[in-house]
Design a protein around this motif. Structure first.
Motif, PDB file in Angstrom:
ATOM      1  N   GLY A   1      49.628  16.095   4.321  1.00 37.61           N
ATOM      2  CA  GLY A   1      48.767  15.197   5.162  1.00 37.61           C
ATOM      3  C   GLY A   1      49.481  14.066   5.516  1.00 37.61           C
ATOM      4  O   GLY A   1      50.607  13.564   5.247  1.00 37.61           O
TER       5      GLY A   1
ATOM      6  N   MET B   1      45.563  16.019  11.715  1.00 38.66           N
ATOM      7  CA  MET B   1      45.862  17.572  11.916  1.00 38.66           C
ATOM      8  C   MET B   1      46.549  17.464  13.395  1.00 38.66           C
ATOM      9  O   MET B   1      45.551  17.372  14.312  1.00 38.66           O
TER      10      MET B   1
ATOM     11  N   TRP C   1      39.914  19.019   6.809  1.00 38.83           N
ATOM     12  CA  TRP C   1      40.948  18.089   6.208  1.00 38.83           C
ATOM     13  C   TRP C   1      40.630  16.448   6.135  1.00 38.83           C
ATOM     14  O   TRP C   1      40.590  15.949   5.359  1.00 38.83           O
TER      15      TRP C   1
ATOM     16  N   GLN D   1      38.962  19.152  13.767  1.00 40.16           N
ATOM     17  CA  GLN D   1      40.235  19.719  13.181  1.00 40.16           C
ATOM     18  C   GLN D   1      39.858  21.210  12.947  1.00 40.16           C
ATOM     19  O   GLN D   1      38.673  21.595  12.856  1.00 40.16           O
TER      20      GLN D   1
ATOM     21  N   PRO E   1      46.961  21.454   7.283  1.00 41.10           N
ATOM     22  CA  PRO E   1      46.686  20.488   8.225  1.00 41.10           C
ATOM     23  C   PRO E   1      48.175  19.837   8.546  1.00 41.10           C
ATOM     24  O   PRO E   1      48.375  19.217   9.585  1.00 41.10           O
TER      25      PRO E   1
END
Length: 626
Positions: free
Chosen positions: A595, A560, A574, A570, A101
């Motif tokens: 992240g 992301m 995530w 995404q 991510p």
């Protein structure tokens, strides 16, 4: 997978209005130039609404509800192409590899490691030991081998992602933890095979893969972070956490993707706390929500492009032509003149109101390695006077009524497919009517709930088109190859717009076999240049991901990419997997990358739209593919 959006809508929408909605006033300017405002002006948000409550079921479960506006084309991973559908599959099935991510580099998924032979023709993947199907059966290399072999031997199973396996020679599983893929020639996408792995013991019982939509028996067996528990067409999809997911279970007790046909209704539901997240906001909606309490607006560079597509003459692999596309659009001069009369700056400033950047090549600038833009002498710039000269030179003169006439003496009147639920389509359609009308060309804007049927049938002249692009661009490039055409006019291929050119196909084959990143990027850019020059696709904009969520329902969530990233759609699971309830004492979800947490105690969940199922999958649209 890439998700398609015939322009940006996933492919068939059909929503249900919210139960009670606050007053939202839509102000539309008059006149042709007011098309920009058709995108929606919501003023103001009702300050008298009751304070939203944390989304919880009667039994106290923490429920994350996401408003979606796209119809599901299929819950079968072998057929689905729309973004909402492919996003759901990323949540419910593992892929061999995943994208980090933080920056989208390849990370382990169902496979923990991989290596290739010196000649790059044999790839060996080590399959993880700690993945189980949600019915308790151990997930093994045999499941992956069966998935790929089914796609290699059944053309219906290759409908959505066949381009990834078309070069596979042989796939075996010598033991439960080893998958071996033998290739006919080197393939650069071997660490980016965006193919959901399915459980062999479930799917080997399926008969006709062209008609099986995987939407009759619940819960649906998978090995991803979520399990699909219920689905109602154009109403909702419900998912529960997979408590045995190897990376850790999601923190919400339930994830619900709730379908809204009307964007204002979705925004109203967000205001009232009936949903936690909504995406695809108009500039006016985003501006209004920024001043609302407990709501965070996320406005980040997107992974989609928004384009005009022209019908190049629909045809199938067996050589048969079909559809009723206008013959004049087969003339490069006509296509060029139309695009010379498109003012991209106005599209960005007036319709997207700055929430997008001007379109150039086929790959959005977010993917910098593959981003291409035409040279100065190659650029089709906005120049109405030059557009008129292009038509004059090509012999399309005006008649006494000021209408351009074709070689058959008939006025040039075109149709453009428009998504009824997409305000951008409608707004830009009005501008096109004005701009092309000044050239003497008529335009009928056909705004339909279902653009898939006429598109698949080739019954259109132009269409608003768009796809989400993955970090590896192979799939979104493959949909313009001759191999993506339908086998016969009655079949449904993977093609986007029936484009088929030998030079483009040759370049596609070269980039697919090129492992050197710089050399491959150069080949991809040559393909983009070729698409641009043929004039069948004209990218107008790269829209931002404009979305909003309730910070009193979601404490944190992963974007992301990490820097200025999106939540919905995404390249992975995530956002949904990492979302933390607002009243949860824990921190944000972890992954191979930390992240990013948006806002203080903020979070979002993104979703794609749900929609009408059909026995045969329909074509995707703008928010369609991943």
């Amino acid at each position: 997978m890439v998700e398609r959006v015939f322009p940006r809508t996933p492919r068939r929408p059909a929503w249900q209005p919210a139960r009670q909605r606050p007053r939202l006033r839509l102000l539309l300017a008059s006149g042709a130039a007011s098309a920009a405002l058709v995108a929606g002006t919501v003023i103001p948000l009702n300050p008298l609404l009751p304070a939203p409550q944390q989304a919880q079921a009667a039994d106290g479960k923490k429920v994350l509800t996401v408003a979606v506006s796209q119809s599901v084309d299929s819950l079968s991973p072998f057929l689905a192409q729309k973004l909402v559908s492919t996003s759901i599959h990323r949540l419910t099935y593992e892929y061999l590899t995943n994208y980090d991510p933080k920056d989208a580099h390849t990370v382990p998924g169902f496979a923990t490691a991989w290596e290739s032979s010196a000649d790059k023709l044999t790839w060996t993947f080590t399959i993880r030991k700690d993945s189980k199907w949600s019915d308790g059966v151990q997930a093994t290399a045999e499941d992956a081998a069966w998935t790929f072999n089914k796609m290699m031997t059944d053309e219906n199973a290759a409908t959505a992602n066949g381009s990834f396996t078309s070069n596979f020679k042989k796939v075996t599983a010598p033991d439960p933890e080893t998958l071996v893929v033998e290739l006919n020639k080197p393939q650069a996408t071997m660490t980016a095979l965006d193919v959901p792995i399915v459980p062999k013991h479930i799917w080997e019982k399926v008969g006709d893969f062209s008609k099986f939509n995987n939407d009759k028996q619940f819960p649906i067996v998978g090995n991803g972070p979520f399990i699909i528990t219920d689905f109602k067409v154009d109403q909702y999809i419900k998912l529960k956490p997979n408590k045995d997911f190897w990376r850790g279970a999601p923190k919400f007790d339930e994830l619900v993707l709730k379908y809204y046909k009307d964007g204002d209704a979705a925004v109203a539901a967000l205001q009232k706390g009936e949903v936690s997240f909504t995406s695809g906001l108009t500039p006016a909606q985003a501006a209004a929500l920024k001043s609302a309490g407990n709501i965070k607006v996320n406005d980040a560079p997107g992974r989609r492009f928004y384009a005009l597509a022209t019908n190049p003459g629909a045809r199938s692999k067996d050589g048969k032509k079909f559809g009723n596309g206008h013959a004049a659009l087969l003339d490069p001069a006509v296509r060029k003149a139309l695009f010379q009369a498109v003012d991209r700056k106005t599209v960005i400033d007036k319709v997207f109101q700055g929430h997008a950047v001007e379109g150039k090549g086929y790959i959005p600038p977010r993917f910098s390695a593959y981003f291409w833009e035409p040279s100065a002498d190659q650029t089709i710039a906005y120049d109405p006077a030059e557009a008129a000269r292009t038509l004059d030179t090509a012999g399309y003169e005006k008649n006494a009524a000021g209408k351009r006439v074709g070689k058959d003496g008939k006025p040039l009147d075109f149709r453009i497919l428009c998504h009824a639920t997409d305000p951008n389509d409608k707004a830009i359609g009005k501008y096109l009517q004005e701009w092309w009308g000044q050239l003497g060309i008529g335009l009928k804007v056909d705004c339909l709930d279902n653009v898939s049927d006429p598109w698949l049938a080739g019954d259109y002249d132009l269409a608003f088109d768009g796809w989400s692009v993955n970090p590896d661009p192979d799939y979104v490039l493959s949909i313009h190859t001759c191999g993506a055409l339908p086998a016969t006019p009655k079949d449904s291929g993977a093609t986007d717009n029936f484009i088929c050119h030998k030079r483009y196909d040759d370049l596609y084959a070269q980039q697919s076999a090129e492992y050197d990143p710089a050399k491959r990027a150069e080949l991809v850019k040559q393909m983009e240049s070729r698409l641009y020059d043929t004039g069948y696709m004209n990218v107008m904009a790269y829209p931002n991901a404009v979305e909003a969520y309730r910070t009193d329902q979601i404490k944190s969530i992963t974007t992301m990419p990490e820097a200025a990233g999106n939540l919905w759609g995404q390249d992975g699971y995530w956002s949904w997997w990492s979302a933390v309830p607002a009243d949860d004492g824990g921190g944000s979800g972890s992954s191979s990358s930390t992240g990013v947490v948006i806002g203080i105690g903020a979070a979002v969940v993104v979703v794609a739209a749900l929609g009408l199922f059909v026995a045969m999958r329909r074509r995707s649209t703008a928010e369609d593919r991943e």
